[in-house]
Design a protein around this motif. Structure first.
Motif, PDB file in Angstrom:
ATOM      1  N   ARG A 332      40.904 -54.978 -67.682  1.00 58.02           N
ATOM      2  CA  ARG A 332      40.357 -54.699 -69.013  1.00 58.02           C
ATOM      3  C   ARG A 332      40.369 -55.939 -69.895  1.00 58.02           C
ATOM      4  O   ARG A 332      39.477 -56.139 -70.729  1.00 58.02           O
ATOM      5  CB  ARG A 332      41.176 -53.599 -69.693  1.00 58.02           C
ATOM      6  N   VAL A 333      41.377 -56.799 -69.728  1.00 60.72           N
ATOM      7  CA  VAL A 333      41.495 -57.984 -70.566  1.00 60.72           C
ATOM      8  C   VAL A 333      40.294 -58.904 -70.384  1.00 60.72           C
ATOM      9  O   VAL A 333      39.792 -59.500 -71.346  1.00 60.72           O
ATOM     10  CB  VAL A 333      42.807 -58.731 -70.243  1.00 60.72           C
ATOM     11  N   PHE A 334      39.790 -59.009 -69.144  1.00 56.73           N
ATOM     12  CA  PHE A 334      38.689 -59.924 -68.866  1.00 56.73           C
ATOM     13  C   PHE A 334      37.356 -59.209 -68.715  1.00 56.73           C
ATOM     14  O   PHE A 334      36.368 -59.820 -68.290  1.00 56.73           O
ATOM     15  CB  PHE A 334      38.996 -60.716 -67.584  1.00 56.73           C
ATOM     16  N   SER A 335      37.319 -57.939 -69.055  1.00 54.61           N
ATOM     17  CA  SER A 335      36.084 -57.189 -68.939  1.00 54.61           C
ATOM     18  C   SER A 335      35.033 -57.717 -69.914  1.00 54.61           C
ATOM     19  O   SER A 335      35.283 -57.878 -71.110  1.00 54.61           O
ATOM     20  CB  SER A 335      36.350 -55.703 -69.229  1.00 54.61           C
ATOM     21  N   GLY A 336      33.844 -57.997 -69.383  1.00 55.47           N
ATOM     22  CA  GLY A 336      32.719 -58.403 -70.216  1.00 55.47           C
ATOM     23  C   GLY A 336      32.736 -59.849 -70.648  1.00 55.47           C
ATOM     24  O   GLY A 336      31.911 -60.241 -71.481  1.00 55.47           O
ATOM     25  N   ALA A 361      38.494 -61.733 -60.539  1.00 57.53           N
ATOM     26  CA  ALA A 361      38.056 -62.968 -59.890  1.00 57.53           C
ATOM     27  C   ALA A 361      36.608 -63.302 -60.213  1.00 57.53           C
ATOM     28  O   ALA A 361      36.229 -64.475 -60.251  1.00 57.53           O
ATOM     29  CB  ALA A 361      38.241 -62.854 -58.374  1.00 57.53           C
ATOM     30  N   HIS A 362      35.780 -62.297 -60.468  1.00 56.36           N
ATOM     31  CA  HIS A 362      34.364 -62.524 -60.758  1.00 56.36           C
ATOM     32  C   HIS A 362      34.125 -62.944 -62.203  1.00 56.36           C
ATOM     33  O   HIS A 362      32.996 -63.259 -62.565  1.00 56.36           O
ATOM     34  CB  HIS A 362      33.565 -61.265 -60.441  1.00 56.36           C
ATOM     35  N   ASP A 384      40.277 -62.375 -50.200  1.00 58.67           N
ATOM     36  CA  ASP A 384      38.983 -61.798 -49.842  1.00 58.67           C
ATOM     37  C   ASP A 384      38.178 -61.434 -51.088  1.00 58.67           C
ATOM     38  O   ASP A 384      36.938 -61.435 -51.048  1.00 58.67           O
ATOM     39  CB  ASP A 384      39.183 -60.554 -48.980  1.00 58.67           C
ATOM     40  N   ALA A 385      38.872 -61.121 -52.172  1.00 57.29           N
ATOM     41  CA  ALA A 385      38.186 -60.766 -53.415  1.00 57.29           C
ATOM     42  C   ALA A 385      37.770 -61.987 -54.219  1.00 57.29           C
ATOM     43  O   ALA A 385      37.100 -61.857 -55.252  1.00 57.29           O
ATOM     44  CB  ALA A 385      39.086 -59.875 -54.279  1.00 57.29           C
TER      45      ALA A 385
END
Length: 415
Positions: A332-336, A361-362, A384-385
């Motif tokens: 949630r912290v890095f969402s968006g 990671a994305h 892997d992620a």
């Protein structure tokens, strides 16, 4: 601590002889022995009085260089003692009390002082080297001084001076720079090229101002305008990075929540945190340090501001683990948002945690996981992620671990 018995071995022997003289003089009627015993008692009394009437200490202050000690590094402790005395005093021995967070040989000779009939304060200064052993806030002192009379008959041990609070910051390890990620991760002062077309002739040029590098002079534009012109293709930017320290006590041991320096795993995590921050700020990144739920652990530090890094290192001297576990909230912290390097420092790390943080990671140009106690194939799943991963060993080489984590060809560094 104060010694209850004020006599040395020599003084005790003199007292025993005096008592024997009194006994023998009484039994044998030898008056001379009585006089000799009285003389010994007089000498003992004078020796004790000379110690308790000649020295009065008013002030004891300490200072450290540097102000904040660091685990594994030396700091110099300066001690300043203000003494008021009316009569000359004999030399003695001083000893400073060292807390468990420091190691030092804090003892020496306390100098003799001359007469100070005018009541002026005499200053005695000495210093010693202390090494940080355990992170935290520790109390240095009190100072004790043991002195004897000129005949070595009586002694006085006094303890004086307030304790001095000493901050022992976590160890800071010099880490390799992220030189291989200058383009992908944001870079130190990454360069963009503004071109109107193809070729160097179409680069934007502006007039030269004092301070511009001579290497940036655009000679063709300078010849055309008959004045020095410089290339405008380099634009300095401030890339951002985030360091996440997981403080959940369940990922370490219960001691990590009780006091700083109690749990080796948590200490390795804290040391890795401040070391990574120091490296990223030095490389020009603007760095935020947060907990796994997004709570700021330190104010944002601008790239290159090493003074603020020193303040953060001192601030982390008192950091402990907490009862809550919020690693699953990191997504949630890095969402968006899209950011530069994200370095997650965690204790126990299991496969479920790897699945929970996989989306983060994305959102990062360089996601890194440093785990103290990975479980099963958790680091492999994180790799892997898209995460770069390595095992954080309290007894290992943090610089080598950092290199393994940032190496494109290596995703997992074993113990």
């Amino acid at each position: 601590m104060r010694r209850l018995w004020p006599l040395t071995v020599r003084g005790t022997g003199a007292l025993v002889i005096a008592i024997v003289c009194f006994v023998v003089a009484n039994e044998a009627g030898i008056v001379e022995l009585m006089y000799f015993g009285i003389l010994l008692l007089a000498v003992l009394g004078a020796s004790i009085a000379s110690l308790y009437l000649t020295r009065r200490t008013d002030t004891v202050t300490r200072s450290l260089t540097p102000d904040v000690a660091t685990v594994g590094r030396d700091a110099v402790v300066h001690v300043r003692v203000g003494v008021r005395t009316a009569l000359p005093t004999a030399p003695g021995k001083w000893r400073d009390t060292i807390p468990s967070g420091l190691t030092a040989r804090a003892h020496g000779i306390f100098p003799a002082l001359g007469s100070g009939l005018r009541g002026a304060e005499r200053i005695v200064e000495f210093s010693y080297t202390a090494t940080g052993a355990r992170r935290g806030i520790h109390a240095l002192g009190p100072l004790s001084v043991t002195s004897t009379d000129p005949f070595g008959i009586a002694r006085r041990s006094t303890v004086f001076g307030e304790r001095t609070r000493v901050t022992v910051a976590p160890a800071v390890i010099d880490l390799p720079a992220l030189s291989n990620f200058a383009g992908e991760a944001g870079g130190t002062l990454h360069t963009t090229t503004n071109q109107l077309g193809q070729g160097a002739d179409n680069l934007i040029a502006r007039p030269y101002v004092p301070g511009d590098s001579m290497r940036r002079i655009h000679w063709r534009a300078s010849a055309h305008r008959d004045s020095l012109m410089v290339r405008q293709e380099e634009q300095e930017s401030t890339p951002e990075a985030t360091v996440v320290l997981d403080r959940g006590v369940l990922r370490y041991s219960p001691e990590a929540m009780q006091a700083p320096g109690a749990d080796p795993g948590f200490e390795a995590a804290v040391s890795a945190c401040v070391s990574v921050v120091s490296r990223l700020v030095h490389d020009g990144y603007a760095v935020e340090v947060i907990d796994t739920d997004g709570t700021l652990l330190a104010e944002r530090i601008d790239g290159g501001d090493m003074t603020e890094v020193e303040g953060l290192i001192g601030q982390f001297a008192g950091v402990t683990a907490r009862r809550d576990d919020h690693l699953a909230r990191l997504t949630r912290v890095f969402s968006g948002i899209m950011t530069g390097p994200v370095v997650l420092i965690v204790g126990r790390f299991d496969p479920a945690d790897a699945e929970a943080i996989a989306p983060v990671a994305h959102h990062s140009t360089l996601p890194i996981v440093l785990s103290f106690a990975p479980v099963g194939d958790s680091l492999g799943r994180a790799a892997d992620a898209g995460w770069h991963t390595a095992v954080l060993d309290p007894e290992g080489d943090l610089a080598a671990t950092w290199s393994a984590a940032t190496d494109r060809g290596v995703t997992h560094a074993g113990r």
